[in-house]
Write an enzyme that holds these catalytic residues in place. Structure first.
Site, PDB file in Angstrom:
ATOM      1  N   GLY A   1      -4.348  -4.434  -3.920  1.00  0.00           N
ATOM      2  CA  GLY A   1      -5.381  -3.447  -4.209  1.00  0.00           C
ATOM      3  C   GLY A   1      -4.685  -2.158  -4.602  1.00  0.00           C
ATOM      4  N   HIS A   2      -4.627  -1.884  -5.885  1.00  0.00           N
ATOM      5  CA  HIS A   2      -3.867  -0.726  -6.372  1.00  0.00           C
ATOM      6  C   HIS A   2      -4.834   0.357  -6.839  1.00  0.00           C
ATOM      7  CE1 HIS A   2      -0.171  -3.504  -7.100  1.00  0.00           C
ATOM      8  NE2 HIS A   2      -0.527  -3.426  -5.840  1.00  0.00           N
TER       9      HIS A   2
ATOM     10  N   LYS B   1       1.901   2.223  -5.080  1.00  0.00           N
ATOM     11  CA  LYS B   1       2.445   1.672  -6.336  1.00  0.00           C
ATOM     12  C   LYS B   1       1.496   1.924  -7.503  1.00  0.00           C
ATOM     13  CE  LYS B   1       2.688  -2.404  -4.354  1.00  0.00           C
ATOM     14  NZ  LYS B   1       2.399  -2.179  -2.938  1.00  0.00           N
TER      15      LYS B   1
ATOM     16  N   ASP C   1       0.812  -1.225   0.000  1.00  0.00           N
ATOM     17  CA  ASP C   1       0.000   0.000   0.000  1.00  0.00           C
ATOM     18  C   ASP C   1       0.844   1.273   0.000  1.00  0.00           C
ATOM     19  OD1 ASP C   1      -2.289  -1.623   0.173  1.00  0.00           O
ATOM     20  OD2 ASP C   1      -2.061  -1.764   2.335  1.00  0.00           O
TER      21      ASP C   1
ATOM     22  N   GLN D   1       2.178  -6.051  -3.151  1.00  0.00           N
ATOM     23  CA  GLN D   1       2.643  -6.168  -1.764  1.00  0.00           C
ATOM     24  C   GLN D   1       3.925  -5.336  -1.581  1.00  0.00           C
ATOM     25  OE1 GLN D   1       1.651  -9.524  -3.320  1.00  0.00           O
ATOM     26  NE2 GLN D   1      -0.301  -8.685  -2.731  1.00  0.00           N
TER      27      GLN D   1
END
Ligand code: IMO
Ligand code: MG
Length: 423
Positions: A39-40, A15, A12, A223
């Site tokens: 989750g981007h 990225k 988080d 990650q």
């Protein structure tokens, strides 16, 4: 130029935003590990998109995205993501998205097993519950099902039969619950196979041919370094190689082809899930930073744990990943603070540690040693050039640079695309 973006903390780090910006200047963006545990988030104007499996570059219509062999793909989640994007007028066809036939498939029993294992553990990991660990475990124990298998009814049948024979026994004997029926899963996954087949190819060949033609690749890490299966805070990690070295095994692109490695770091630290976190806030700052930084998991919605910047960790990440440049994200979240702490070492049983300790017991009980800096107490949101940042903000950035020993190239001061300073 082939560039890797990795996270240098616990995920988080921003990225998604960085990939969205950098992918404008590269031809192809590829994921190489992880799955829909990621989750981007990408903010475009007032719209926000959250990507889990599909690379964050897909919003650029002329760009190609690849999901490499090292990723684990939950076909239901994958097709769902494509459908959701279609509803938002982002159409994705096979000419723009390639997925590796060698990537492993997340099966329903992986998701269930993920939850059951957690429920049995005393030391919970706090996984995302997406079946990631069990899927990677099957890959390594050589009973996994790969994307290419979904396209061959005979192969899928044989592999699924073997798997269900084993899994059903585990489920009933260890967890006291019955049963997955072959027929339902077989039909469901054959159906996924048909829908996914146009996207499937040998992505290693695809990427290497593109490189030979002078095209540039951006590798999107998921990650972060301290969730890496080898170098992270084991066992409170994910099940893949999230460091830069993972690019090569997870995509089939050799180390000789990688030109630059950019590490994304937050101007502070966050962590979702369980595990040690020496610089975690224990005071009211916890809520203040969480709310200001909107620190809630993009995948599970869980509140993220927040704390001060830990330069020992990020320095270690810089070494392990061979980082060429840093991107400091969310600096604006610190705008109001009067004082800011930076962790420069740990103390444990009277001993001072200047490096990330090998023994997880030390890390779990480490007392952070802080260096204090004055805050800038002014908004940085509208600023677009480095010299215009408040002097104390520049001092903070330059101190991080000195401690981590890597040049800071990007500073993000908001979630929108243009809210970034390139130095
Ligand atoms: P992005 O790509 C933050 C964490 C989970 C849990 C641990 C193991 O958005 O940075 P898993 O489901 O992978 O077996 O869970 O890893 N985790 C993440 N934390 N960002 C992520 O991805 C994460 N992916 C997994 O919270 O602690
Ligand atoms: Mg995330």
């Amino acid at each position: 130029m082939n560039i890797v973006v990795i996270g240098a903390q616990w995920g988080d780090e921003g990225k998604g935003k960085l990939i969205d910006i950098l992918s404008k200047d590269t031809d192809i963006t590829a994921r190489y590990q992880g799955g829909n545990n990621a989750g981007h988030t990408v903010a475009v104007g007032e719209k926000e998109y959250i990507f889990h499996l599909i690379p964050s570059a897909i919003l650029h219509k002329e760009k190609i995205c690849v999901i490499g062999n090292g990723v684990v793909i939950d076909p239901k989640a994958f097709l769902g993501e494509i459908e959701d994007l279609k509803k938002r007028k982002v159409h994705i066809g096979p000419s723009r998205l390639k997925i590796s036939g060698n990537a492993h498939v997340v099966m329903p029993y992986h998701r269930i097993l993920d939850g059951l294992r957690e429920s049995k553990r005393k030391n919970k990991i706090g996984t995302t519950g997406r079946g990631i660990g069990p899927c990677y475990a099957d890959k390594v124990t050589r009973c996994g099902i790969r994307i290419i298998d979904l396209l061959n009814p005979e192969v899928l049948k044989a592999k699924l039969e073997d798997n269900l024979a084993e899994k059903n026994e585990i489920f009933s004997r260890v967890y006291g619950r019955t049963d997955f029926t072959f027929g339902d899963i077989y039909q469901e996954y054959l159906d996924y196979g048909k829908k996914i087949s146009p996207f499937v190819c040998d992505t290693a060949l695809f990427l290497n041919r593109a490189i030979d033609q002078g095209k540039s690749i951006l590798f999107e890490g998921a990650q972060g370094t301290f969730l890496d299966i080898d170098f992270g805070t084991y066992p409170f990690v994910t099940s893949s190689s999230s460091i830069a070295g993972g690019v090569c095994v997870g995509s089939g692109v050799a180390p000789t082809k990688i030109d630059k490695i950019i590490a994304a770091v937050k101007a502070y630290t966050t962590r979702v899930g369980e595990g040690p976190f020496p610089t975690e806030f224990s005071t009211g700052l916890k809520e203040e930073i969480r709310n200001k930084g909107k620190e809630f998991g993009a995948t599970t919605g869980r509140p993220r744990r927040c704390g001060w910047f830990d330069s020992v960790l990020v320095r270690y990440a810089a070494v392990i990943n061979g980082v060429s440049e840093l991107a400091i994200m969310k600096l604006d979240v610190l705008d109001d603070l009067k004082e800011i702490q930076i962790c420069t070492g740990y103390r444990y049983k009277g001993k001072l540690y200047k490096d990330f300790p090998l023994d997880s017991e030390v890390f779990a009980h480490a007392q952070p040693v802080y260096e204090q800096m004055k805050g800038w107490q002014a908004s940085t949101r509208g600023i677009r050039s480095y010299p215009k940042l408040p002097v104390n903000a520049r001092r903070y950035v330059e101190r991080l640079e000195a401690l981590v020993k890597v040049k800071i190239k990007y500073i993000s001061i908001g979630s929108k695309r243009d809210e970034i300073i390139a130095r």
